[in-house]
Write a protein that holds these residues in place. Structure first.
Motif, PDB file in Angstrom:
ATOM      1  N   LEU A  96       0.833  -1.209   0.000  1.00  0.00           N
ATOM      2  CA  LEU A  96       0.000   0.000   0.000  1.00  0.00           C
ATOM      3  C   LEU A  96       0.866   1.257   0.000  1.00  0.00           C
ATOM      4  N   LYS A  97       1.959   1.222   0.742  1.00  0.00           N
ATOM      5  CA  LYS A  97       2.870   2.369   0.774  1.00  0.00           C
ATOM      6  C   LYS A  97       3.498   2.583  -0.612  1.00  0.00           C
ATOM      7  N   LEU A  98       3.867   1.495  -1.261  1.00  0.00           N
ATOM      8  CA  LEU A  98       4.417   1.586  -2.607  1.00  0.00           C
ATOM      9  C   LEU A  98       3.395   2.201  -3.562  1.00  0.00           C
ATOM     10  N   CYS A  99       2.145   1.796  -3.431  1.00  0.00           N
ATOM     11  CA  CYS A  99       1.088   2.338  -4.294  1.00  0.00           C
ATOM     12  C   CYS A  99       0.905   3.836  -4.081  1.00  0.00           C
ATOM     13  N   LYS A 128      -2.802   4.123 -20.540  1.00  0.00           N
ATOM     14  CA  LYS A 128      -3.843   3.127 -20.260  1.00  0.00           C
ATOM     15  C   LYS A 128      -3.472   1.780 -20.874  1.00  0.00           C
ATOM     16  N   GLY A 129      -3.533   0.739 -20.053  1.00  0.00           N
ATOM     17  CA  GLY A 129      -3.244  -0.603 -20.527  1.00  0.00           C
ATOM     18  C   GLY A 129      -1.771  -0.963 -20.572  1.00  0.00           C
ATOM     19  N   ARG A 130      -0.884  -0.003 -20.338  1.00  0.00           N
ATOM     20  CA  ARG A 130       0.544  -0.302 -20.367  1.00  0.00           C
ATOM     21  C   ARG A 130       1.318   0.437 -19.276  1.00  0.00           C
ATOM     22  N   PHE A 135      -0.027  -2.273 -13.619  1.00  0.00           N
ATOM     23  CA  PHE A 135       0.287  -3.695 -13.754  1.00  0.00           C
ATOM     24  C   PHE A 135       0.738  -4.280 -12.413  1.00  0.00           C
ATOM     25  N   ILE A 136       1.610  -3.555 -11.712  1.00  0.00           N
ATOM     26  CA  ILE A 136       2.102  -4.025 -10.419  1.00  0.00           C
ATOM     27  C   ILE A 136       0.945  -4.158  -9.438  1.00  0.00           C
ATOM     28  N   GLN A 163      -3.702  -9.725  -7.075  1.00  0.00           N
ATOM     29  CA  GLN A 163      -4.014 -11.115  -7.432  1.00  0.00           C
ATOM     30  C   GLN A 163      -3.253 -12.073  -6.517  1.00  0.00           C
ATOM     31  N   GLY A 164      -1.997 -11.785  -6.245  1.00  0.00           N
ATOM     32  CA  GLY A 164      -1.197 -12.624  -5.364  1.00  0.00           C
ATOM     33  C   GLY A 164      -1.744 -12.659  -3.950  1.00  0.00           C
ATOM     34  N   PHE A 165      -2.200 -11.518  -3.437  1.00  0.00           N
ATOM     35  CA  PHE A 165      -2.775 -11.500  -2.088  1.00  0.00           C
ATOM     36  C   PHE A 165      -4.093 -12.258  -2.033  1.00  0.00           C
ATOM     37  N   ARG A 166      -4.847 -12.216  -3.119  1.00  0.00           N
ATOM     38  CA  ARG A 166      -6.102 -12.973  -3.151  1.00  0.00           C
ATOM     39  C   ARG A 166      -5.825 -14.477  -3.118  1.00  0.00           C
TER      40      ARG A 166
END
Length: 102
Positions: free
Chosen positions: A10-13, A23-25, A30-31, A37-40
């Motif tokens: 969250l701090k990185l975000c 948009k899209g790239r 992406f990160i 997804q990994g936390f889910r």
């Protein structure tokens, strides 16, 4: 453990803003998606290796061989210039001189 990692994420975000012109790239977007997804998926997330090489194309065994101490010494010896090799050959190092000559 996961809570600490999530807080760091969250701090990185917060520090890495999204670029709306990409948009899209956008790397930040992406990160965020991949980490979310990994936390889910939980702590047991494993990403499969597609190849046994790194970006250089060198395998782990080849890296170990190249970075071995003996090979590193040979590489350092090869790096020495011609004049330095000649100087070492003709001046002799103190450990090369017999004790009775000193």
């Amino acid at each position: 453990m996961a809570a600490t990692r999530y807080r760091r994420f969250l701090k990185l975000c917060e520090e890495w803003p999204l670029d709306q012109t990409k948009k899209g790239r956008d790397l930040g977007s992406f990160i965020r998606q991949r980490v979310a997804q990994g936390f889910r998926e939980g702590e047991s997330t494993q990403y499969p290796r597609l190849r046994n090489t790194s970006f250089t194309g060198v395998t782990v065994e080849e890296c170990r061989m190249v970075l071995a101490t003996d090979n590193m010494k040979q590489i350092e010896e090869m790096k020495k210039g011609m004049w330095k090799k000649l100087r070492e050959k003709f001046t002799g190092k103190p450990e090369d001189v017999p004790k009775e000559c000193v």
